[in-house]
Structure formats: structure tokens, C-alpha cells
Design an enzyme around this catalytic site. Structure first.
Site, PDB file in Angstrom:
ATOM      1  CB  SER A 128      -0.945   0.014   1.205  1.00 19.86           C
ATOM      2  OG  SER A 128      -1.785  -1.117   1.198  1.00 19.86           O
ATOM      3  CG  HIS A 179      -1.712   3.820   3.729  1.00 18.43           C
ATOM      4  ND1 HIS A 179      -3.076   3.621   3.623  1.00 18.43           N
ATOM      5  CD2 HIS A 179      -1.161   2.579   3.702  1.00 18.43           C
ATOM      6  CE1 HIS A 179      -3.331   2.330   3.524  1.00 18.43           C
ATOM      7  NE2 HIS A 179      -2.194   1.679   3.593  1.00 18.43           N
TER       8      HIS A 179
END
Length: 249
Positions: A128, A179
Site C-alpha cells: 500500500s 500510507h
């Protein structure tokens, strides 16, 4: 730009780096979860992100979590995102720069995770952060390299990015620092990797003969533009559903 019109063989030929990354995601999932090979579980144990182990000198854990996932849903979601948003950037940057950007963003995400809580025993893994790095490069384009991305695709990028950031903060069990660190990594490396980049062209990988054949009937463009809008909305809805119900770390 974000709607795939290639067949499977064309996709493999035009975007080899994205294809290899997706293959790694799925093969590692099969070895670890589906077939449950003992040596694969050892890879997972020694490769998963663990801040206390990094403090002890296991620095490879800043890299290896990029390729590991927590189950099929996690691997599929990240692979799906990579297939949608990676090919255009791979073509624009070239294979080497794309790999450098992808790994840099993923590593920065893992470094951020470590620096803000080096004593954490909570494991983390997944691509991610690197995928958020892809959006970091697109964000830089929208802000500073508008000639590389048109308005329609800029809007798509911003909508998906906002949804991704919102889900990062509202869903439990998400590596927020991974992230945001990956997004920042992609944004900051963008000026280097975008040097000499050209706008994405669906025809760049195809021969002039194929381009002429495909563009011969002008009525097909109207139909394709109409269908693209519907496909894009389906993609957005799928991303939201997968983000809400899929496991992301």
C-alpha cells in the site's frame, strides 16, 4: 490513461514491471496461505515489518514487507490498484525509474512507520505504501507538471486519492504512517523520475499499422468515450467497496 484496453498478452508485453509485481504478490500469497509451505511461512516471519526487529539490525524489513500481504483480499486489492494506476506511470517513466520510484516510496513508508514508533511490536506488511507513492507522483503532476496529465485524469486521481486518504484514517488496522509516508515519498521523488517524461499514450506501444486500423472508423471513438465513463465509475465504486470490506494494512 487508467482504463485498460490491452488484452492479457499485450499487458504483459507493454507493462512488464507491473506484471512482475502483481505476479510476486499472488505467488507469495499462494506459497504462504494457499499451499502453506513451511519455507514460505519462514519468509513471512523473517520478512514482515517489525520495528523492534529493525532496531535489532534486521534492516531488510524496510524492504521485504512491500511484497508480502495479509491474505488474498489484501493481495488482490493492492494488485488491482497497481494494475489500474501503475501502467501509465511505467510507460511515462520507463522501467528503471518506475522500479526506483516504487521501491523508494515503499521504503519511505516503512521508515516512517519505524521512526515514529521504533519500539512497536505490531507487525505491518503490504504494498500500500508503494502504491500511495504512485499517487504521490500523480499528485506532483497535477500540481507542477500539468502537461503530463489532462484535466479528466487529474480529477480521477484526486478523487481516488482523497478516498484513499479518508479510508486510511477512518478504518481500523491501517498503517497510517506507511500510507502517508509512501505518498510523501512518491511526491518528493517525482521531480527526479519525471525528468524527460512524456504524456501517456495508449498507442505508443503499438505499431503504426495497428494504430491506423483501430482509428479508421471515427464512430468507434464516440462509443468508446461513452463506455469509458461508465467503466471509470465502476472502477471508483469497486475501489470504494474493496477499500471498505477488504483488509488493508
Amino acid at each position: 490513461m487508467f482504463v485498460r484496453t490491452e488484452n492479457f498478452k499485450e499487458f504483459l508485453r507493454f507493462y512488464p514491471v507491473v506484471s512482475i509485481l502483481v505476479a510476486i504478490h499472488l505467488v507469495l500469497w499462494m506459497l504462504i496461505d494457499l499451499f502453506q509451505f513451511g519455507f514460505a511461512h519462514e519468509w513471512l516471519r523473517t520478512g514482515i515489518g517489525l520495528n523492534t526487529a529493525i532496531t535489532a539490525g534486521e534492516y531488510w524489513r524496510l524492504v521485504t514487507p512491500i511484497f508480502l500481504h495479509a491474505g488474498l483480499g489484501h493481495a488482490i486489492f493492492n494488485s488491482f490498484s497497481l494494475v489500474l494506476f501503475g501502467p501509465a506511470l511505467e510507460q511515462m517513466l520507463g522501467k528503471v525509474k518506475f522500479v526506483v520510484m516504487y521501491l523508494f516510496a515503499g521504503i519511505i513508508g516503512n521508515i516512517a512507520t519505524y521512526l515514529f514508533n521504533p519500539d512497536s511490536y505490531i507487525p505491518h506488511l503490504g504494498a500500500s505504501g508503494a502504491i500511495f507513492g504512485i499517487f504521490g507522483v500523480y499528485l506532483y503532476m497535477v500540481a507542477n507538471r500539468k502537461h503530463l496529465i489532462d484535466q479528466a485524469n487529474s480529477q480521477i486521481v484526486m478523487v481516488i486519492l482523497v478516498l484513499g486518504v479518508v479510508m486510511t484514517f477512518v478504518r481500523p488496522n491501517i498503517n497510517i504512517l506507511g500510507h502517508i509516508g509512501g505518498l510523501a515519498g512518491g511526491f518528493f521523488i517525482a521531480p527526479l523520475v519525471l525528468k524527460n517524461a512524456r504524456p501517456f499514450s495508449v498507442w505508443r506501444n503499438r505499431s503504426p499499422r495497428n494504430e491506423g486500423e483501430i482509428s479508421f472508423n471515427p464512430n468507434r471513438w464516440k462509443k468508446r468515450r461513452f463506455s469509458w465513463k461508465k467503466v471509470l465509475w465502476v472502477i471508483i465504486i469497486l475501489l470504494v467497496i474493496l477499500g471498505l470490506f477488504g483488509r488493508m494494512t
